[in-house]
Design an enzyme around this catalytic site. Structure first.
Site, PDB file in Angstrom:
ATOM      1  NE  ARG A   1      -4.358  -1.159   0.195  1.00  0.00           N
ATOM      2  CZ  ARG A   1      -4.557  -2.200  -0.631  1.00  0.00           C
ATOM      3  NH1 ARG A   1      -3.629  -2.543  -1.508  1.00  0.00           N
ATOM      4  NH2 ARG A   1      -5.684  -2.889  -0.598  1.00  0.00           N
TER       5      ARG A   1
ATOM      6  CD  GLU B   1      -3.011   3.547  -5.140  1.00  0.00           C
ATOM      7  OE1 GLU B   1      -4.109   3.059  -5.461  1.00  0.00           O
ATOM      8  OE2 GLU B   1      -2.079   2.874  -4.706  1.00  0.00           O
TER       9      GLU B   1
ATOM     10  CG  HIS C   1      -3.436  -0.493  -6.833  1.00  0.00           C
ATOM     11  ND1 HIS C   1      -3.774   0.179  -5.676  1.00  0.00           N
ATOM     12  CD2 HIS C   1      -3.434  -1.810  -6.485  1.00  0.00           C
ATOM     13  CE1 HIS C   1      -3.967  -0.679  -4.688  1.00  0.00           C
ATOM     14  NE2 HIS C   1      -3.768  -1.902  -5.161  1.00  0.00           N
TER      15      HIS C   1
HETATM   16  P1  NAP Z   1      -1.233 -11.250   4.668  1.00  0.00           P
HETATM   17  O1  NAP Z   1      -1.085 -12.692   4.328  1.00  0.00           O
HETATM   18  O2  NAP Z   1      -2.164 -10.854   5.767  1.00  0.00           O
HETATM   19  O3  NAP Z   1       0.224 -10.660   4.951  1.00  0.00           O
HETATM   20  C1  NAP Z   1       0.414  -9.418   5.550  1.00  0.00           C
HETATM   21  C2  NAP Z   1       1.700  -9.487   6.317  1.00  0.00           C
HETATM   22  O4  NAP Z   1       1.928  -8.209   6.933  1.00  0.00           O
HETATM   23  C3  NAP Z   1       1.669 -10.520   7.458  1.00  0.00           C
HETATM   24  O5  NAP Z   1       2.905 -11.182   7.447  1.00  0.00           O
HETATM   25  C4  NAP Z   1       1.501  -9.652   8.678  1.00  0.00           C
HETATM   26  O6  NAP Z   1       2.017 -10.209   9.866  1.00  0.00           O
HETATM   27  C5  NAP Z   1       2.327  -8.452   8.274  1.00  0.00           C
HETATM   28  N1  NAP Z   1       2.011  -7.312   9.116  1.00  0.00           N
HETATM   29  C6  NAP Z   1       0.804  -6.763   9.370  1.00  0.00           C
HETATM   30  N2  NAP Z   1       0.922  -5.739  10.221  1.00  0.00           N
HETATM   31  C7  NAP Z   1       2.234  -5.650  10.515  1.00  0.00           C
HETATM   32  C8  NAP Z   1       2.980  -4.803  11.338  1.00  0.00           C
HETATM   33  N3  NAP Z   1       2.382  -3.835  12.054  1.00  0.00           N
HETATM   34  N4  NAP Z   1       4.314  -4.980  11.416  1.00  0.00           N
HETATM   35  C9  NAP Z   1       4.922  -5.964  10.706  1.00  0.00           C
HETATM   36  N5  NAP Z   1       4.276  -6.816   9.908  1.00  0.00           N
HETATM   37  C10 NAP Z   1       2.934  -6.656   9.803  1.00  0.00           C
HETATM   38  O7  NAP Z   1      -1.726 -10.422   3.395  1.00  0.00           O
HETATM   39  P2  NAP Z   1      -1.354 -10.666   1.874  1.00  0.00           P
HETATM   40  O8  NAP Z   1      -2.440 -11.411   1.217  1.00  0.00           O
HETATM   41  O9  NAP Z   1       0.047 -11.158   1.789  1.00  0.00           O
HETATM   42  O10 NAP Z   1      -1.429  -9.142   1.346  1.00  0.00           O
HETATM   43  C11 NAP Z   1      -0.537  -8.180   1.856  1.00  0.00           C
HETATM   44  C12 NAP Z   1      -0.951  -6.800   1.414  1.00  0.00           C
HETATM   45  O11 NAP Z   1      -0.673  -6.632   0.035  1.00  0.00           O
HETATM   46  C13 NAP Z   1      -2.437  -6.503   1.521  1.00  0.00           C
HETATM   47  O12 NAP Z   1      -2.795  -6.090   2.833  1.00  0.00           O
HETATM   48  C14 NAP Z   1      -2.638  -5.411   0.512  1.00  0.00           C
HETATM   49  O13 NAP Z   1      -2.525  -4.152   1.120  1.00  0.00           O
HETATM   50  C15 NAP Z   1      -1.505  -5.622  -0.468  1.00  0.00           C
HETATM   51  N6  NAP Z   1      -1.976  -6.058  -1.797  1.00  0.00           N
HETATM   52  C16 NAP Z   1      -1.753  -5.259  -2.863  1.00  0.00           C
HETATM   53  C17 NAP Z   1      -2.137  -5.677  -4.111  1.00  0.00           C
HETATM   54  C18 NAP Z   1      -1.903  -4.814  -5.312  1.00  0.00           C
HETATM   55  O14 NAP Z   1      -2.730  -4.816  -6.202  1.00  0.00           O
HETATM   56  N7  NAP Z   1      -0.789  -4.111  -5.372  1.00  0.00           N
HETATM   57  C19 NAP Z   1      -2.786  -6.901  -4.283  1.00  0.00           C
HETATM   58  C20 NAP Z   1      -2.998  -7.680  -3.174  1.00  0.00           C
HETATM   59  C21 NAP Z   1      -2.582  -7.255  -1.922  1.00  0.00           C
HETATM   60  P3  NAP Z   1       1.143 -11.241  10.738  1.00  0.00           P
HETATM   61  O15 NAP Z   1       1.484 -12.584  10.176  1.00  0.00           O
HETATM   62  O16 NAP Z   1       1.616 -11.038  12.140  1.00  0.00           O
HETATM   63  O17 NAP Z   1      -0.311 -10.871  10.581  1.00  0.00           O
HETATM   64  C1  GLV Z   2      -5.324  -4.949  -3.766  1.00  0.00           C
HETATM   65  O1  GLV Z   2      -4.621  -4.004  -3.635  1.00  0.00           O
HETATM   66  C2  GLV Z   2      -5.890  -5.723  -2.721  1.00  0.00           C
HETATM   67  O2  GLV Z   2      -5.658  -5.421  -1.541  1.00  0.00           O
HETATM   68  O3  GLV Z   2      -6.611  -6.672  -3.033  1.00  0.00           O
END
Ligand code: NAP
Ligand code: GLV
Length: 326
Positions: free
Chosen positions: A240, A269, A287
């Site tokens: 993000r 954005e 994005h």
């Molecule tokens: P996820 O499996 O929940 O992974 C998020 C990671 O962030 C987890 O390892 C979590 O730790 C860690 N985290 C959360 N808060 C934290 C903090 N305060 N300090 C350190 N680490 C922290 O989610 P995901 O599916 O991998 O997605 C991750 C992020 O990618 C989403 O939240 C979204 O914002 C972004 N995203 C972007 C796109 C795009 O289009 N560019 C697409 C999809 C996702 P824990 O294991 O302790 O919870």
């Molecule tokens: C994309 O940015 C998502 O969080 O799914």
């Protein structure tokens, strides 16, 4: 006859999802290819049982209050920082997201940005298209080696781990920092080593961000963190925008504190820090992390299922606030 739930959808989804929603719900949706204003969402949620919204919609307590009948806020995204989850929980409104189905496409996009920034593909494309290219040169557009380099992953959930798995193909050393450390067996299985954030920043040739956006991760990467990175390093952000202090990033890219960046997300954005537009050492994507036909369809189906189940009084599978049911 069973009455259909009233669902308000803030923007059109892939056809398969629209068919399912139209069949199973009394659907009202935004037919224009643009984001709705807050006023339009306030009007839309009045009388709705379900709100199906996007990461571009800010769902605050005022909107939740206007949706007095809401039984669910179903987000068409895995990240849910656009929703005031605490307020929804207080109002006993379940909030859902779309985890897992976009992991691979977002990890792939991370690699697209990493490889582009490292090997200056888009910069070269600009050179060719503007007819400035005078032919091959031994010192032209030299980039950074990927094979054998060190990749630092900040946030090690689903997407962070999927990025790590892909790094094996490039014989990279992979280090990670995250809120929760994996157990030694999991680390060994993925071939990754844990580091403090400072260690990771100092050691990595590529730093890629995969944390969720929350109070603790806003500007996690600011001036001090950028200065800890190698001057030859590349920063990738597909998480993000607000995880990075964009003004500080511009300074770092201009001063040579870091070599390059590959960005999919931005602080405000669709606006970018103005100087970013002119920096050749930044690859800028709009994005696109989950933007494949297959992934967006799976996300839509998931968001629709979450929405319809919650409207029917059942617990949806991808609930982010279980306390809403307490
Ligand atoms: P996820 O499996 O929940 O992974 C998020 C990671 O962030 C987890 O390892 C979590 O730790 C860690 N985290 C959360 N808060 C934290 C903090 N305060 N300090 C350190 N680490 C922290 O989610 P995901 O599916 O991998 O997605 C991750 C992020 O990618 C989403 O939240 C979204 O914002 C972004 N995203 C972007 C796109 C795009 O289009 N560019 C697409 C999809 C996702 P824990 O294991 O302790 O919870
Ligand atoms: C994309 O940015 C998502 O969080 O799914």
């Amino acid at each position: 006859m069973k009455t259909k739930p009233k669902v308000f959808l803030t923007r059109e989804l892939p056809p398969e999802c629209m068919r399912q929603l139209s069949e199973s719900a009394e659907l009202t949706y935004n037919r224009e290819d643009r984001c709705l204003s807050k006023e339009e969402i306030l009007l839309g949620v009045a009388g709705a049982d379900g709100l199906l919204c996007l990461l571009t919609d800010t769902i605050d307590d005022e909107i939740l209050a206007a949706g007095a009948d809401l039984r669910v806020v179903s987000n068409f995204a895995v990240g849910f920082n656009n929703i005031d989850v605490e307020a929804a929980t207080k109002r006993r409104i379940p909030v859902t997201n779309t985890p897992g189905v976009l992991t691979d496409s977002t990890a792939d996009m991370t690699w697209a940005l990493l490889m582009d920034a490292a090997r200056r593909v888009t910069e070269g494309d600009r050179l060719v298209r503007t007819k400035q290219w005078g032919g091959w040169g031994p010192l032209q557009l030299l980039g950074a080696d990927i094979t054998g380099a060190t990749l630092g992953l900040v946030g090690f959930g689903r997407i962070g781990q999927a990025v790590a798995r892909r790094a094996k193909g490039f014989d990279m050393k992979v280090v990670y920092w995250s809120r929760t450390r994996l157990n030694p067996e999991e680390e060994a299985c993925l071939g990754v080593e844990y580091r403090s954030l400072d260690q990771l920043l100092g050691e990595s040739d590529f730093v890629s961000l995969h944390v969720a956006l929350n109070e603790q991760t806003v500007h996690l990467i600011g001036r001090k963190e950028l200065e800890k990175m190698k001057s030859s390093a590349c920063l990738i952000n597909t998480a993000r925008g607000p995880v990075v202090d964009e003004k500080a990033l511009v300074v770092a890219l201009k001063s040579g504190a870091i070599a390059s960046a590959g960005l999919d997300v931005y602080e405000r954005e669709p606006l970018l820090e103005p100087e970013l537009y002119d920096l050749d050492n930044a690859v800028l994507a709009p994005h696109l992390g989950s933007a494949t036909i297959g992934t967006r369809t799976k996300m839509g189906n998931m968001a629709v299922e979450n929405c319809l189940l919650a409207c029917a009084g059942k617990m949806p599978p991808n609930l982010v606030n279980p306390d809403a049911y307490v």
